[in-house]
Scaffold this active site. Structure first.
Site, short mmCIF file in Angstrom:
data_model
loop_
_atom_site.label_atom_id
_atom_site.label_comp_id
_atom_site.label_asym_id
_atom_site.label_seq_id
_atom_site.Cartn_x
_atom_site.Cartn_y
_atom_site.Cartn_z
N THR A 1 -28.11 1.26 67.75
CA THR A 1 -28.37 2.55 67.32
C THR A 1 -29.82 2.73 66.54
O THR A 1 -30.52 3.53 66.93
CB THR A 1 -27.10 2.93 66.43
N LYS B 1 -25.06 0.70 48.19
CA LYS B 1 -26.23 1.54 47.90
C LYS B 1 -26.25 1.85 46.44
O LYS B 1 -27.45 1.89 46.07
CB LYS B 1 -25.78 2.95 48.78
N LYS C 1 -28.58 -2.56 54.36
CA LYS C 1 -27.98 -2.53 52.95
C LYS C 1 -27.39 -3.77 52.38
O LYS C 1 -27.66 -3.96 51.43
CB LYS C 1 -27.18 -1.23 52.67
N GLY D 1 -16.74 9.66 66.53
CA GLY D 1 -17.99 8.74 66.21
C GLY D 1 -18.46 8.78 64.92
O GLY D 1 -19.50 8.01 64.64
N1 HSE Z 1 -21.50 4.54 57.80
C1 HSE Z 1 -22.36 4.86 56.79
C2 HSE Z 1 -22.16 6.15 56.18
C3 HSE Z 1 -23.61 4.74 57.60
O1 HSE Z 1 -21.51 6.73 56.82
O2 HSE Z 1 -23.03 6.70 55.50
C4 HSE Z 1 -24.91 4.76 56.92
O3 HSE Z 1 -25.14 3.77 55.83
#
Ligand code: HSE
Length: 407
Positions: free
Chosen positions: A11, A200, A100, A182
């Site tokens: 992606t 994060k 990350k 999705g």
């Molecule tokens: N799965 C993560 C989110 C993707 O939903 O923010 C981005 O880090």
């Protein structure tokens, strides 16, 4: 012309190629010369896709090509991304990433290697997807003492909580809908249990403190225990429930956590809905600064990776310093954090001795009622330490919810 290689054509990797192609002229103007994708590394074949012409399966081809100056690492996960990144930096190539996990774990080390080799390790896309937050922290908010960062750092959980709030639906039902659309992975654990947001906030706190904040040290709770009834109470309080990553400086020390919070409308994060992310930074001079945008998705994330490629291309052979040492930062003890809590528990009646003792010890609390909910008592405490509340409530079997309050 500056040659670029992209590692991984999933992606994000395919998004990087798309952004570089779609905005070729704008990017050329911003860099001062053209950026060309010379290689894309992937184990798969992509017959019929123009990327096939640039496709390689052997990383050494990229590593040994002196013409490749910048690598976009869009593989995700720790290995082989770590080894590939390290070897690229040792060879003087800059690396730009959305990874990350890798940044949270090895960011300080990789930044040091980049510095020694006059290259750069950039990771704008690793936090908040398309939202510029890393460069603003490093380059713009440099006149301030940052005393707090709080953010909605995960789009999947924010989508789920928004749907639960707006539709009054159960967590499992909304999760299934998010998976069908999705917005959530088939294995949603990393998102719904808060692990993604934890990495994060660890990265952001490392940048703010200039030292290594280990994500394992951050108390992390997800959203899987939040119920429709919790949202009934939230509605009654004109509040919402948001999964926040928070780092707050108290008496010179940062305390961090990831947990669901009750958030009222005066908090700017209240309005961050759906898959969007919002990050609130408080500086001692600038006050509150809010960053808002899409925290995930192919194009927003790729846009951030390409903005790093542009920065790397403008600084070939020159390291842009980022203050993040490998020395460990000792976070303040989570159990000592003070806050207000929303608590729901079985109503054992005013005559119950344990209940009487609990409320005597809690002092004045704010009782809350929600339409149609019976047989329980719900209230907001005054400020109390995490450890003290846990101790007081440990005597009760039927505590339905404890949600921190950030009004
Ligand atoms: N799965 C993560 C989110 C993707 O939903 O923010 C981005 O880090």
């Amino acid at each position: 012309m500056v040659n670029v290689a992209v590692l991984g054509y999933g992606t994000v990797g395919s998004g990087v190629v798309e952004v570089l192609n779609t905005n070729k002229e704008i990017i050329k103007r911003n860099v001062g010369e053209e950026l060309k994708v010379k290689y894309v590394l992937d184990l798969r074949e992509f017959e019929g896709d123009p990327v096939q012409e640039m496709l390689v399966h052997d990383y050494d081809v990229i590593l040994k090509d002196k013409d490749v100056k910048i690598i976009a690492e869009a593989m995700g996960g720790e290995e082989p991304a770590y080894t590939f990144t390290k070897n690229a930096l040792l060879a003087g190539k800059s690396v730009c990433t959305s990874n990350k996990e890798l940044v949270a774990k090895h960011g300080a080390e990789l930044l040091a290697i980049a510095k020694k080799n006059n290259a750069n390790y950039f990771f704008e896309a690793a936090v908040g997807g398309g939202i510029p937050i890393i460069r603003p922290l490093n380059d713009c908010l440099t006149a301030d003492e940052i005393t707090e960062i709080s953010g909605i750092l995960n789009g999947t959980t924010n989508y789920i909580l928004t749907q639960m709030s707006e539709k009054g639906a159960a967590f499992e039902e909304v999760l299934k809908d998010a998976q069908d659309k999705g917005y959530a992975e088939r294995n949603p654990e990393a998102d719904v249990e808060g692990y993604d947001a934890c990495r994060k906030i660890a990265i952001l706190t490392s940048l703010v403190t200039g030292k290594q904040v280990d994500f394992e040290d951050i108390h992390t709770e997800g959203i899987s225990k939040i119920t429709e009834t919790d949202f009934k109470y939230a509605k009654a309080m004109k509040a919402s429930i948001k999964l926040l990553g928070i780092s707050r400086k108290i008496d010179g020390k940062f305390y961090s956590m990831v947990a669901p919070f009750l958030v009222k409308s005066k908090n700017p994060l209240y309005s961050v809905k759906g898959v969007f992310n919002g990050i609130l930074v408080h500086g001692n001079m600038v006050d509150d600064v809010m960053f808002y945008g899409q925290g995930a998705g192919k194009r927003p994330t790729a846009s951030a990776v390409v903005s790093d490629i542009v920065e790397a291309a403008k600084n070939l052979g020159k390291n842009i310093p980022v203050e993040w040492e490998e020395t460990k930062y000792e976070l303040g003890k989570f159990s000592e954090c003070k806050g207000k809590f929303f608590v729901r528990m079985k109503d054992k009646g005013l005559d119950d001795e344990e209940m009487t003792t609990l409320f005597e010890k809690l002092g004045e609390v704010l009782y809350v009622r929600a339409e149609g909910v019976t047989g329980e008592v719900a209230f907001i405490t005054n400020e109390i330490k995490e450890v003290e509340l846990t101790e007081l409530l440990s005597k009760f079997e039927d505590v339905y919810s404890i949600i921190r309050v950030d009004f």
